[in-house]
Design an enzyme around this catalytic site. Sequence first.
Site, PDB file in Angstrom:
ATOM      1  N   LYS A  12      62.881  78.304 121.003  1.00 60.44           N
ATOM      2  CA  LYS A  12      62.440  77.233 120.189  1.00 60.44           C
ATOM      3  C   LYS A  12      63.803  76.835 119.700  1.00 60.44           C
ATOM      4  O   LYS A  12      64.798  77.225 119.706  1.00 60.44           O
ATOM      5  CB  LYS A  12      61.701  77.929 119.053  1.00 60.44           C
ATOM      6  CG  LYS A  12      60.136  78.416 119.265  1.00 60.44           C
ATOM      7  CD  LYS A  12      59.595  79.264 118.232  1.00 60.44           C
ATOM      8  CE  LYS A  12      58.128  79.341 118.261  1.00 60.44           C
ATOM      9  NZ  LYS A  12      57.682  80.259 116.999  1.00 60.44           N
ATOM     10  N   TYR A  52      49.991  74.370 119.229  1.00 59.75           N
ATOM     11  CA  TYR A  52      49.547  75.131 118.166  1.00 59.75           C
ATOM     12  C   TYR A  52      47.994  74.769 117.704  1.00 59.75           C
ATOM     13  O   TYR A  52      47.834  75.266 116.481  1.00 59.75           O
ATOM     14  CB  TYR A  52      50.615  74.831 116.954  1.00 59.75           C
ATOM     15  CG  TYR A  52      51.827  75.868 117.379  1.00 59.75           C
ATOM     16  CD1 TYR A  52      51.351  77.268 117.748  1.00 59.75           C
ATOM     17  CD2 TYR A  52      52.892  75.308 117.076  1.00 59.75           C
ATOM     18  CE1 TYR A  52      52.725  78.133 117.857  1.00 59.75           C
ATOM     19  CE2 TYR A  52      54.119  76.296 117.211  1.00 59.75           C
ATOM     20  CZ  TYR A  52      54.183  77.537 117.700  1.00 59.75           C
ATOM     21  OH  TYR A  52      54.984  78.297 118.023  1.00 59.75           O
ATOM     22  N   PHE A  60      50.275  76.997 107.504  1.00 60.64           N
ATOM     23  CA  PHE A  60      51.564  77.101 108.110  1.00 60.64           C
ATOM     24  C   PHE A  60      51.538  75.849 109.184  1.00 60.64           C
ATOM     25  O   PHE A  60      52.451  75.576 109.970  1.00 60.64           O
ATOM     26  CB  PHE A  60      52.215  78.206 108.512  1.00 60.64           C
ATOM     27  CG  PHE A  60      51.383  79.077 109.631  1.00 60.64           C
ATOM     28  CD1 PHE A  60      51.551  78.721 110.849  1.00 60.64           C
ATOM     29  CD2 PHE A  60      50.563  79.852 109.018  1.00 60.64           C
ATOM     30  CE1 PHE A  60      50.803  79.195 111.959  1.00 60.64           C
ATOM     31  CE2 PHE A  60      49.783  80.477 110.185  1.00 60.64           C
ATOM     32  CZ  PHE A  60      49.923  80.448 111.505  1.00 60.64           C
ATOM     33  N   ARG A  88      55.660  89.916 125.298  1.00 61.07           N
ATOM     34  CA  ARG A  88      55.240  90.072 123.758  1.00 61.07           C
ATOM     35  C   ARG A  88      55.873  91.108 123.097  1.00 61.07           C
ATOM     36  O   ARG A  88      56.564  91.067 122.068  1.00 61.07           O
ATOM     37  CB  ARG A  88      53.775  90.088 123.690  1.00 61.07           C
ATOM     38  CG  ARG A  88      52.996  88.781 123.712  1.00 61.07           C
ATOM     39  CD  ARG A  88      53.119  87.715 123.037  1.00 61.07           C
ATOM     40  NE  ARG A  88      52.778  88.006 121.745  1.00 61.07           N
ATOM     41  CZ  ARG A  88      52.607  87.115 120.731  1.00 61.07           C
ATOM     42  NH1 ARG A  88      52.866  85.959 121.000  1.00 61.07           N
ATOM     43  NH2 ARG A  88      52.264  87.359 119.379  1.00 61.07           N
ATOM     44  N   ARG A 105      63.247  89.055 118.293  1.00 59.53           N
ATOM     45  CA  ARG A 105      63.033  88.629 117.002  1.00 59.53           C
ATOM     46  C   ARG A 105      63.686  89.719 115.914  1.00 59.53           C
ATOM     47  O   ARG A 105      64.323  89.444 114.911  1.00 59.53           O
ATOM     48  CB  ARG A 105      61.481  88.551 116.471  1.00 59.53           C
ATOM     49  CG  ARG A 105      61.063  87.173 117.269  1.00 59.53           C
ATOM     50  CD  ARG A 105      59.559  87.202 117.255  1.00 59.53           C
ATOM     51  NE  ARG A 105      58.990  85.855 117.687  1.00 59.53           N
ATOM     52  CZ  ARG A 105      57.534  85.719 117.917  1.00 59.53           C
ATOM     53  NH1 ARG A 105      56.752  86.743 117.492  1.00 59.53           N
ATOM     54  NH2 ARG A 105      57.152  84.489 118.082  1.00 59.53           N
ATOM     55  N   ASN A 115      61.321  82.046 114.306  1.00 59.15           N
ATOM     56  CA  ASN A 115      61.496  83.435 114.893  1.00 59.15           C
ATOM     57  C   ASN A 115      61.758  83.298 116.545  1.00 59.15           C
ATOM     58  O   ASN A 115      61.671  83.908 117.216  1.00 59.15           O
ATOM     59  CB  ASN A 115      60.127  83.956 114.939  1.00 59.15           C
ATOM     60  CG  ASN A 115      58.988  83.207 115.074  1.00 59.15           C
ATOM     61  OD1 ASN A 115      59.275  82.081 115.816  1.00 59.15           O
ATOM     62  ND2 ASN A 115      57.838  83.542 114.956  1.00 59.15           N
ATOM     63  N   HIS A 118      58.635  81.481 121.517  1.00 57.33           N
ATOM     64  CA  HIS A 118      57.322  81.513 121.443  1.00 57.33           C
ATOM     65  C   HIS A 118      56.921  82.199 122.901  1.00 57.33           C
ATOM     66  O   HIS A 118      57.414  82.010 123.974  1.00 57.33           O
ATOM     67  CB  HIS A 118      56.816  80.309 121.907  1.00 57.33           C
ATOM     68  CG  HIS A 118      55.338  80.004 122.167  1.00 57.33           C
ATOM     69  ND1 HIS A 118      54.167  80.417 121.442  1.00 57.33           N
ATOM     70  CD2 HIS A 118      54.688  79.819 123.464  1.00 57.33           C
ATOM     71  CE1 HIS A 118      53.115  80.376 122.000  1.00 57.33           C
ATOM     72  NE2 HIS A 118      53.079  80.075 123.390  1.00 57.33           N
ATOM     73  N   GLU A 129      48.508  76.909 127.951  1.00 60.18           N
ATOM     74  CA  GLU A 129      49.960  76.511 127.669  1.00 60.18           C
ATOM     75  C   GLU A 129      50.834  75.991 128.768  1.00 60.18           C
ATOM     76  O   GLU A 129      51.536  75.037 128.487  1.00 60.18           O
ATOM     77  CB  GLU A 129      50.662  77.487 127.024  1.00 60.18           C
ATOM     78  CG  GLU A 129      49.979  77.912 125.434  1.00 60.18           C
ATOM     79  CD  GLU A 129      50.184  79.232 124.908  1.00 60.18           C
ATOM     80  OE1 GLU A 129      51.323  79.769 125.344  1.00 60.18           O
ATOM     81  OE2 GLU A 129      49.630  79.526 123.781  1.00 60.18           O
TER      82      GLU A 129
HETATM   83  P1  IDP Z   1      53.412  84.417 117.609  1.00 62.31           P
HETATM   84  O1  IDP Z   1      54.450  83.390 117.799  1.00 62.31           O
HETATM   85  O2  IDP Z   1      53.778  85.791 117.205  1.00 62.31           O
HETATM   86  O3  IDP Z   1      52.296  84.437 118.519  1.00 62.31           O
HETATM   87  P2  IDP Z   1      51.271  83.025 115.907  1.00 62.31           P
HETATM   88  O4  IDP Z   1      50.698  83.797 114.679  1.00 62.31           O
HETATM   89  O5  IDP Z   1      50.725  82.747 116.863  1.00 62.31           O
HETATM   90  O6  IDP Z   1      52.702  84.127 116.050  1.00 62.31           O
HETATM   91  O7  IDP Z   1      52.132  82.074 115.111  1.00 62.31           O
HETATM   92  C1  IDP Z   1      52.909  80.839 115.533  1.00 62.31           C
HETATM   93  C2  IDP Z   1      53.994  80.413 115.092  1.00 62.31           C
HETATM   94  O8  IDP Z   1      53.698  80.059 113.722  1.00 62.31           O
HETATM   95  C3  IDP Z   1      54.910  81.677 114.812  1.00 62.31           C
HETATM   96  O9  IDP Z   1      55.838  81.992 115.793  1.00 62.31           O
HETATM   97  C4  IDP Z   1      55.874  81.116 113.579  1.00 62.31           C
HETATM   98  O10 IDP Z   1      56.840  80.037 114.180  1.00 62.31           O
HETATM   99  C5  IDP Z   1      54.852  80.111 112.913  1.00 62.31           C
HETATM  100  N1  IDP Z   1      54.118  81.087 111.522  1.00 62.31           N
HETATM  101  C6  IDP Z   1      53.229  81.991 112.040  1.00 62.31           C
HETATM  102  N2  IDP Z   1      52.560  82.484 110.559  1.00 62.31           N
HETATM  103  C7  IDP Z   1      53.446  81.571 109.656  1.00 62.31           C
HETATM  104  C8  IDP Z   1      53.620  81.920 108.459  1.00 62.31           C
HETATM  105  O11 IDP Z   1      52.876  82.452 107.601  1.00 62.31           O
HETATM  106  N3  IDP Z   1      54.571  81.004 107.805  1.00 62.31           N
HETATM  107  C9  IDP Z   1      55.256  80.349 108.657  1.00 62.31           C
HETATM  108  N4  IDP Z   1      55.082  79.815 109.840  1.00 62.31           N
HETATM  109  C10 IDP Z   1      54.520  80.770 110.454  1.00 62.31           C
HETATM  110 MG    MG Z   2      50.855  83.089 118.989  1.00 62.64          MG
END
Ligand code: IDP
Ligand code: MG
Length: 155
Positions: A12, A52, A60, A88, A105, A115, A118, A129
């Site tokens: 990212k 997304y 978010f 993962r 991470r 973080n 992806h 995707e």
């Molecule tokens: P993942 O990347 O671990 O699969 P997801 O729940 O799919 O996590 O969320 C997608 C992305 O959205 C996350 O990687 C993060 O960058 C962002 N994100 C998720 N939850 C939050 C939040 O509560 N606040 C801000 N950003 C968030």
């Molecule tokens: Mg995800």
Amino acid sequence: MAAKERTLIIIKPDGIQRHLAGEIISRFEKKGLKLAAAKFMKIPEELARKHYAVHEGKPFFEGVVKYLASSPVLVTVWQGDGVIDITRKMMGATFGFDAEPGTIRGDFSASRGYNLIHGSDSPESADTEIKLYFKPDEIVDYEFTDEKWLYGKND
Ligand code: IDP
Ligand code: MG
């Protein structure tokens, strides 16, 4: 698990800006995963929204779309048995401050949203995707010469 299992991994914007692309790619290489495609690009906001889409409506959503489209990224496809679960696990929990040390991470992020990486979370999302970023002929299928040493004969 099918040997042709694939996943979409994106380094990212913060991963590129923080000079961590090589570190992250290196971890997957050393694990024995196979790089099948790569594209360095700035994701247009429209594409970030599609990427997304499953999070549309969440608080978010707008923020994560802007973040993904804010600066260049390295979009990659990796292939191998169990590659989705493996990557993962190597990524760690979503929020950097929750992620275990030893994960990408956990080692390099202390943030909620920023973080670094992806990774697809299921075969279905990987399929959807990958198609957002790559045409079928941009994904390269090949053998490693040391395949038998990487994966063993008795697995
Ligand atoms: P993942 O990347 O671990 O699969 P997801 O729940 O799919 O996590 O969320 C997608 C992305 O959205 C996350 O990687 C993060 O960058 C962002 N994100 C998720 N939850 C939050 C939040 O509560 N606040 C801000 N950003 C968030
Ligand atoms: Mg995800």
